[in-house]
Design a protein around this motif. Structure first.
Motif, PDB file in Angstrom:
ATOM      1  N   LYS A  28     -16.774   0.433  -5.933  1.00 46.83           N
ATOM      2  CA  LYS A  28     -15.609   0.908  -6.677  1.00 46.83           C
ATOM      3  C   LYS A  28     -14.717  -0.285  -6.987  1.00 46.83           C
ATOM      4  N   PHE A  29     -14.239  -0.336  -8.200  1.00 43.39           N
ATOM      5  CA  PHE A  29     -13.490  -1.493  -8.684  1.00 43.39           C
ATOM      6  C   PHE A  29     -12.087  -1.024  -9.047  1.00 43.39           C
ATOM      7  N   LYS A  30     -11.087  -1.715  -8.498  1.00 41.23           N
ATOM      8  CA  LYS A  30      -9.695  -1.345  -8.751  1.00 41.23           C
ATOM      9  C   LYS A  30      -8.985  -2.571  -9.298  1.00 41.23           C
ATOM     10  N   ILE A  49      -0.912  -0.768 -13.175  1.00 41.52           N
ATOM     11  CA  ILE A  49      -0.162  -1.711 -13.999  1.00 41.52           C
ATOM     12  C   ILE A  49       0.995  -2.239 -13.158  1.00 41.52           C
ATOM     13  N   GLY A  50       1.093  -3.542 -13.041  1.00 44.22           N
ATOM     14  CA  GLY A  50       2.169  -4.102 -12.217  1.00 44.22           C
ATOM     15  C   GLY A  50       2.150  -5.618 -12.231  1.00 44.22           C
ATOM     16  N   ASP A  51       3.152  -6.183 -11.577  1.00 45.70           N
ATOM     17  CA  ASP A  51       3.376  -7.624 -11.595  1.00 45.70           C
ATOM     18  C   ASP A  51       2.859  -8.226 -10.286  1.00 45.70           C
ATOM     19  N   TYR A  52       1.873  -9.095 -10.396  1.00 48.57           N
ATOM     20  CA  TYR A  52       1.250  -9.675  -9.205  1.00 48.57           C
ATOM     21  C   TYR A  52       2.200 -10.613  -8.451  1.00 48.57           C
ATOM     22  N   ARG A  53       3.331 -10.957  -9.076  1.00 51.72           N
ATOM     23  CA  ARG A  53       4.289 -11.829  -8.393  1.00 51.72           C
ATOM     24  C   ARG A  53       5.205 -11.056  -7.447  1.00 51.72           C
ATOM     25  N   ASP A  54       5.096  -9.714  -7.519  1.00 50.48           N
ATOM     26  CA  ASP A  54       5.942  -8.857  -6.694  1.00 50.48           C
ATOM     27  C   ASP A  54       5.160  -8.373  -5.471  1.00 50.48           C
ATOM     28  N   LEU A  55       5.634  -8.733  -4.273  1.00 51.08           N
ATOM     29  CA  LEU A  55       4.869  -8.434  -3.061  1.00 51.08           C
ATOM     30  C   LEU A  55       4.708  -6.934  -2.830  1.00 51.08           C
ATOM     31  N   ASP A  56       5.756  -6.155  -3.123  1.00 53.97           N
ATOM     32  CA  ASP A  56       5.632  -4.708  -2.916  1.00 53.97           C
ATOM     33  C   ASP A  56       4.541  -4.123  -3.815  1.00 53.97           C
ATOM     34  N   THR A  57       4.470  -4.620  -5.041  1.00 56.64           N
ATOM     35  CA  THR A  57       3.418  -4.167  -5.968  1.00 56.64           C
ATOM     36  C   THR A  57       2.046  -4.516  -5.408  1.00 56.64           C
ATOM     37  N   LEU A  58       1.897  -5.744  -4.941  1.00 53.58           N
ATOM     38  CA  LEU A  58       0.614  -6.174  -4.371  1.00 53.58           C
ATOM     39  C   LEU A  58       0.233  -5.322  -3.161  1.00 53.58           C
ATOM     40  N   ARG A  59       1.230  -5.071  -2.298  1.00 56.58           N
ATOM     41  CA  ARG A  59       0.965  -4.285  -1.083  1.00 56.58           C
ATOM     42  C   ARG A  59       0.524  -2.868  -1.434  1.00 56.58           C
ATOM     43  N   ALA A  60       1.200  -2.266  -2.400  1.00 56.40           N
ATOM     44  CA  ALA A  60       0.834  -0.899  -2.796  1.00 56.40           C
ATOM     45  C   ALA A  60      -0.566  -0.898  -3.415  1.00 56.40           C
ATOM     46  N   PHE A  61      -0.849  -1.910  -4.220  1.00 59.00           N
ATOM     47  CA  PHE A  61      -2.174  -2.019  -4.843  1.00 59.00           C
ATOM     48  C   PHE A  61      -3.260  -2.162  -3.788  1.00 59.00           C
ATOM     49  N   ALA A  62      -2.969  -2.950  -2.747  1.00 64.20           N
ATOM     50  CA  ALA A  62      -3.989  -3.257  -1.736  1.00 64.20           C
ATOM     51  C   ALA A  62      -4.343  -2.050  -0.867  1.00 64.20           C
ATOM     52  N   GLN A  63      -3.454  -1.044  -0.841  1.00 64.90           N
ATOM     53  CA  GLN A  63      -3.764   0.174  -0.085  1.00 64.90           C
ATOM     54  C   GLN A  63      -5.061   0.773  -0.602  1.00 64.90           C
ATOM     55  N   GLY A  64      -6.004   0.992   0.282  1.00 62.81           N
ATOM     56  CA  GLY A  64      -7.257   1.612  -0.142  1.00 62.81           C
ATOM     57  C   GLY A  64      -8.280   0.615  -0.666  1.00 62.81           C
ATOM     58  N   CYS A  65      -7.918  -0.670  -0.753  1.00 63.66           N
ATOM     59  CA  CYS A  65      -8.914  -1.688  -1.131  1.00 63.66           C
ATOM     60  C   CYS A  65      -9.560  -2.240   0.138  1.00 63.66           C
ATOM     61  N   ALA A  85      -1.764 -10.657   6.668  1.00 67.01           N
ATOM     62  CA  ALA A  85      -1.060 -10.181   7.871  1.00 67.01           C
ATOM     63  C   ALA A  85      -1.102  -8.656   7.943  1.00 67.01           C
ATOM     64  N   ASP A  86      -1.165  -8.007   6.768  1.00 64.47           N
ATOM     65  CA  ASP A  86      -1.301  -6.535   6.719  1.00 64.47           C
ATOM     66  C   ASP A  86      -2.716  -6.078   7.083  1.00 64.47           C
ATOM     67  N   GLY A  87      -3.632  -7.044   7.229  1.00 64.36           N
ATOM     68  CA  GLY A  87      -5.004  -6.682   7.597  1.00 64.36           C
ATOM     69  C   GLY A  87      -5.948  -6.518   6.427  1.00 64.36           C
ATOM     70  N   ILE A  88      -5.516  -6.928   5.225  1.00 61.73           N
ATOM     71  CA  ILE A  88      -6.374  -6.825   4.038  1.00 61.73           C
ATOM     72  C   ILE A  88      -7.164  -8.127   3.875  1.00 61.73           C
ATOM     73  N   PRO A  89      -8.503  -8.083   3.842  1.00 60.75           N
ATOM     74  CA  PRO A  89      -9.247  -9.309   3.558  1.00 60.75           C
ATOM     75  C   PRO A  89      -8.926  -9.820   2.145  1.00 60.75           C
ATOM     76  N   VAL A  90      -8.553 -11.084   2.056  1.00 60.58           N
ATOM     77  CA  VAL A  90      -8.216 -11.729   0.788  1.00 60.58           C
ATOM     78  C   VAL A  90      -9.254 -12.829   0.581  1.00 60.58           C
ATOM     79  N   ARG A  91     -10.020 -12.728  -0.519  1.00 60.98           N
ATOM     80  CA  ARG A  91     -11.144 -13.658  -0.713  1.00 60.98           C
ATOM     81  C   ARG A  91     -11.182 -14.187  -2.137  1.00 60.98           C
ATOM     82  N   PRO A  92     -11.028 -15.492  -2.344  1.00 64.68           N
ATOM     83  CA  PRO A  92     -10.809 -16.500  -1.309  1.00 64.68           C
ATOM     84  C   PRO A  92      -9.440 -16.331  -0.660  1.00 64.68           C
ATOM     85  N   GLY A  93      -9.339 -16.771   0.580  1.00 61.81           N
ATOM     86  CA  GLY A  93      -8.088 -16.660   1.321  1.00 61.81           C
ATOM     87  C   GLY A  93      -7.082 -17.712   0.903  1.00 61.81           C
ATOM     88  N   PRO A  94      -5.822 -17.521   1.287  1.00 55.64           N
ATOM     89  CA  PRO A  94      -4.750 -18.441   0.853  1.00 55.64           C
ATOM     90  C   PRO A  94      -4.998 -19.893   1.270  1.00 55.64           C
TER      91      PRO A  94
END
Lengths: 379, 379
Positions: A28-30, A49-65, A85-94
């Motif tokens: 599944k692709f989000k 639809i949202g702004d990747y520079r906004d952390l709250d937007t990113l966090r909400a998007f990452a739910q369920g990924c 830190a929220d436990g979401i795998p980020v690949r590549p990582g920071p």
């Protein structure tokens, strides 16, 4: 259903083609996209639809990924750390991605691990640029803002101290590099998984026009086996030492005296790997998806003796679809990849791939189609 | 933007894979799907949920589409005529599609144009079946409801008049056919455009297990050039005489005395053409899209000496994703195509493609992966 959800940040053509490559895997692709008109947002079902520079937007998007990956390198490093830190795998990582975000960090790290780079250092002002020039072969010198550049933007070639003022105006640190007298540009593309498995694509030649990639030839014609192996080993070493997960493109300068120097890094599918869609057993997009999911990687070997990719840039004429008739009738083996973007002069709106046994023919077919779609060739 | 909108009726895997093939062309894809969970609805951006049997739903869906095409053959013929009367191009059109919807109409037409078919006629009741048997070689006789069957459903092999009652219970006309003593099943796949251009894929062997396609081998091993050419010419003739637009699959029986007889027709991408995704220069899905848009067709030639497709059926174990690890690690050249469907025993939930120079190896790789994903092979 146990199939994972891959969250991709950024709605450009790389996300579009990653989605295309993910469909057969049943994942599944989000998508997090700036606008519903973005290239990938036109073809993906699950779009936020949202702004990747906004952390709250990113966090909400990452739910369920199950994992987050990227169409571009512009997500702030501190946001990526917050997602981790929220436990979401980020690949590549920071810790890896920062080397593709910040050219100063990249140069320092590559030098530390012994990867050959152009002579470079961070410069403070135009006078410092003049000192940097004097320390080596003199002007011209290449200046780059350490963050925010792409496709020739954020890069200046200056011939004097007087010309060196402009890059400092953005208030971003500036990196000076020697202007390498390269004979051509190469790219070494590798993909690495969290397990540490890595695959290496054939080294390609990248032909630039006005600072933008025009044509990619796979494999690079006339490249010695020794230099090809060295370039691949460099890319694999960088991927490992920087902890890259996913696709890594290493843009290289080949010099007349048989060296390869690293120009740029990209940690995502890359224009120099688009030929793999039709020219390799497994495309860079499919392998990027497999890598970020920590699946075994697919075979990167070529399916044809030669493959050529030519970028389709926007021309003066907005109707590219009507050009399909001529291009498809002329060449039934032509592979067109359009991005759903509005045509603007000079904008990358698609690419074409060709492959076959005769390089001159394969190259002519790709250039003809790209030129005809742009409108610079009319027959 | 001048790129057309292709409307596809039906949300199954054929629509899913057609969408995948349409993305590189930059066309806009619109889907009419029964539910949001359908295979294609999971991956397409522009989805209308609705019932294709309802004319108002179809009409509303067709608004803004430049052409309508199909994932299946179940849309009522009169609805297609109504859409055409509204000025919407329907491809294939109702006059062609009826031959894939109604086996009685198909048999009559093929016989009229001189295409070899099994001995057949419409039968009224079990006593009439007994007469049909007596007119030829006797029982067994194949009975088919003229509409509504697929994958072995709506088909009976009866050995006596007493066994012949069941097919008549649905109240649909019943077609009787001789049970052909075939040596194997073949399929000839062609694609035709409104302009009348047509391309023909290599003739394949289709291996059925329990009435469901298990494996497809391209090209059909040991098929004589003469019989291959005859099968391709038959398919091209059918496409032309019936006015087919898009992909046409002609399922054939090969007999011991060197004949080919038409078994079934399908006017859409077809299971016997799935190998083209990885084994041909242009896939059946890409060529179907090009045909319904009246674009020049792509090269149908194979990219490998042998290609094999194996269907992945649901087994007892619902978690197919975890099987990816073993399959991908064992065979980095394996091509997995999953449909996003819930696993139910016996349900087609995906397929795998392999290709290469050694048929035994290519076949083993495909069967192994399909069996491992299903859970019938565990190592």
């Amino acid at each position: 259903m146990t199939f994972p959800v891959v969250g991709m940040v950024g709605g450009g053509q790389l996300a579009r083609m990653t989605h295309e490559a993910g469909i057969p895997l049943g994942i599944k692709f989000k998508l997090l996209s700036d606008t519903p008109q973005d290239s990938a947002a036109q073809v993906v079902s699950d779009v936020v639809i949202g702004d990747y520079r906004d952390l709250d937007t990113l966090r909400a998007f990452a739910q369920g990924c199950d994992v987050i990956t990227f169409d571009h390198e512009h997500v702030p490093t501190e946001h990526l750390r917050a997602l981790e830190a929220d436990g979401i795998p980020v690949r590549p990582g920071p810790d890896a991605l920062v080397h593709a975000q910040d050219k100063g960090v990249m140069r320092a790290k590559l030098t530390e691990i012994g990867v050959p780079c152009p002579r470079h250092r961070i410069v403070r002002d135009p006078a410092d640029v003049a000192r940097f020039a004097a320390e080596g072969e003199g002007f011209p010198v290449v200046l780059k803002t350490v963050r925010g550049g792409y496709d020739g933007k954020g890069v200046w070639v200056v011939r004097s101290e007087a010309e060196a003022a402009e890059p400092f105006r953005a208030g971003v640190p500036v990196l000076a590099e020697e202007k390498v007298a390269f004979t051509r540009e190469l790219a070494a593309n590798v993909v690495r998984s969290p397990h540490g498995q890595a695959v290496s694509y054939p080294v390609v030649e990248s032909v630039q026009v006005d600072g933008v990639c025009d044509t990619v030839i796979a494999p690079a014609p006339g490249l010695s086996e020794e230099l090809s192996a060295r370039a691949q080993q460099l890319a694999l070493k960088i991927a490992k030492e920087l902890g890259v997960v996913g696709h890594l493109a290493v843009e290289l300068f080949e010099t007349a005296d048989g060296r390869v120097l690293v120009n740029e890094l990209a940690m995502r599918p890359h224009n120099s790997g688009h030929w793999t869609q039709d020219g390799a057993i497994t495309s860079q997009f499919a392998n990027h998806v497999r890598a970020v999911l920590d699946l075994p990687l697919g075979d990167p070997r070529p399916r044809a003796k030669w493959a050529v990719m030519a970028n389709v840039l926007g021309g003066d004429y907005p109707d590219m679809y009507s050009a399909y008739l001529h291009c498809m009738a002329r060449d039934p083996g032509l592979k067109i990849h359009m991005y759903g973007k509005d045509v603007k002069p000079g904008r990358k709106v698609g690419h074409v791939n060709t492959y076959g046994d005769d390089l001159a023919d394969v190259r002519e077919r790709a250039s003809h189609a790209a030129g005809y779609l742009r409108g610079t060739i009319t027959e």
